[in-house]
Design a protein around this motif. Structure first.
Motif, PDB file in Angstrom:
ATOM      1  N   THR A 110       0.835  -1.198   0.000  1.00  0.00           N
ATOM      2  CA  THR A 110       0.000   0.000   0.000  1.00  0.00           C
ATOM      3  C   THR A 110       0.870   1.249   0.000  1.00  0.00           C
TER       4      THR A 110
ATOM      5  N   ARG B  91     -10.372  11.613  -4.129  1.00  0.00           N
ATOM      6  CA  ARG B  91     -10.975  10.280  -4.059  1.00  0.00           C
ATOM      7  C   ARG B  91      -9.928   9.212  -4.334  1.00  0.00           C
ATOM      8  N   THR B  92      -9.971   8.140  -3.542  1.00  0.00           N
ATOM      9  CA  THR B  92      -9.161   6.950  -3.820  1.00  0.00           C
ATOM     10  C   THR B  92     -10.087   5.740  -3.863  1.00  0.00           C
ATOM     11  N   ARG B  93      -9.665   4.768  -4.650  1.00  0.00           N
ATOM     12  CA  ARG B  93     -10.370   3.485  -4.713  1.00  0.00           C
ATOM     13  C   ARG B  93      -9.319   2.406  -4.536  1.00  0.00           C
ATOM     14  N   MET B  94      -9.498   1.572  -3.525  1.00  0.00           N
ATOM     15  CA  MET B  94      -8.540   0.498  -3.250  1.00  0.00           C
ATOM     16  C   MET B  94      -9.178  -0.835  -3.631  1.00  0.00           C
TER      17      MET B  94
ATOM     18  N   HIS C 233      -2.821   3.721   4.236  1.00  0.00           N
ATOM     19  CA  HIS C 233      -3.620   4.782   3.609  1.00  0.00           C
ATOM     20  C   HIS C 233      -3.814   5.923   4.601  1.00  0.00           C
TER      21      HIS C 233
ATOM     22  N   PHE D 202      -3.054   9.914   4.250  1.00  0.00           N
ATOM     23  CA  PHE D 202      -4.244  10.703   3.955  1.00  0.00           C
ATOM     24  C   PHE D 202      -5.034  11.173   5.183  1.00  0.00           C
TER      25      PHE D 202
ATOM     26  N   THR E 181     -13.119   7.614  -0.057  1.00  0.00           N
ATOM     27  CA  THR E 181     -12.337   6.399  -0.269  1.00  0.00           C
ATOM     28  C   THR E 181     -13.226   5.162  -0.292  1.00  0.00           C
ATOM     29  N   THR E 182     -12.881   4.239  -1.151  1.00  0.00           N
ATOM     30  CA  THR E 182     -13.570   2.965  -1.245  1.00  0.00           C
ATOM     31  C   THR E 182     -12.534   1.849  -1.202  1.00  0.00           C
TER      32      THR E 182
ATOM     33  N   ILE F  62      -4.533   0.839  -6.385  1.00  0.00           N
ATOM     34  CA  ILE F  62      -5.221   2.057  -5.961  1.00  0.00           C
ATOM     35  C   ILE F  62      -5.399   3.009  -7.134  1.00  0.00           C
TER      36      ILE F  62
ATOM     37  N   ALA G  79      -6.840   6.979  -8.114  1.00  0.00           N
ATOM     38  CA  ALA G  79      -7.040   8.263  -7.448  1.00  0.00           C
ATOM     39  C   ALA G  79      -7.508   9.318  -8.433  1.00  0.00           C
TER      40      ALA G  79
END
Length: 128
Positions: free
Chosen positions: A53, A76-79, A94, A98, A105-106, A122, A124
């Protein structure tokens, strides 16, 4: 005419699949799914969710810097993770980057990523 700039990290998959690591259109930047790879496209932190990560976030930061932005611009982040039971490891890394930015975030579990050694990817979105 809208300004469009692209950044390529040089990862081996970019030219094969035909995508950019990040695209900036005016004041918005979209960073594609980014994994824990080094400059030679080798996976960093094999079996270590936290280390992967951290590396993925560093790779996000590199892409943003190339387009005149930084992590502080991420909204926005998406993991995408291969084992959601390790959420605390992903989340700790994370959170370290952040905690003050607090992007939307998801975190979603996926069956697998392009390389079986990869544990997280990830995406973004950033706004300047």
């Amino acid at each position: 005419m809208r300004e469009r700039r692209r950044f390529s990290s040089g990862a081996k998959w970019e030219s094969v699949i035909g995508y950019s690591r990040a695209v900036r259109v005016d004041d918005r930047i979209y960073v594609t799914g980014t994994t824990a790879t080094d400059a030679n496209s080798e996976v960093v932190g094999v079996k270590d969710a936290y280390a992967q990560t951290v590396q993925a976030i560093k790779n996000l930061e590199r892409a943003l810097k190339a387009l005149d932005a930084g992590l502080e611009h991420i909204v926005r982040t998406r993991m995408f993770v291969t084992d959601i039971s390790r959420w605390e490891e992903y989340g700790r890394a994370h959170g370290e980057y952040f905690a003050d930015i607090m992007p939307a975030t998801t975190m979603v579990e996926v069956a697998k990523l392009i390389d079986p050694r990869m544990l997280i990817e990830i995406e973004a979105d950033a706004e300047l």
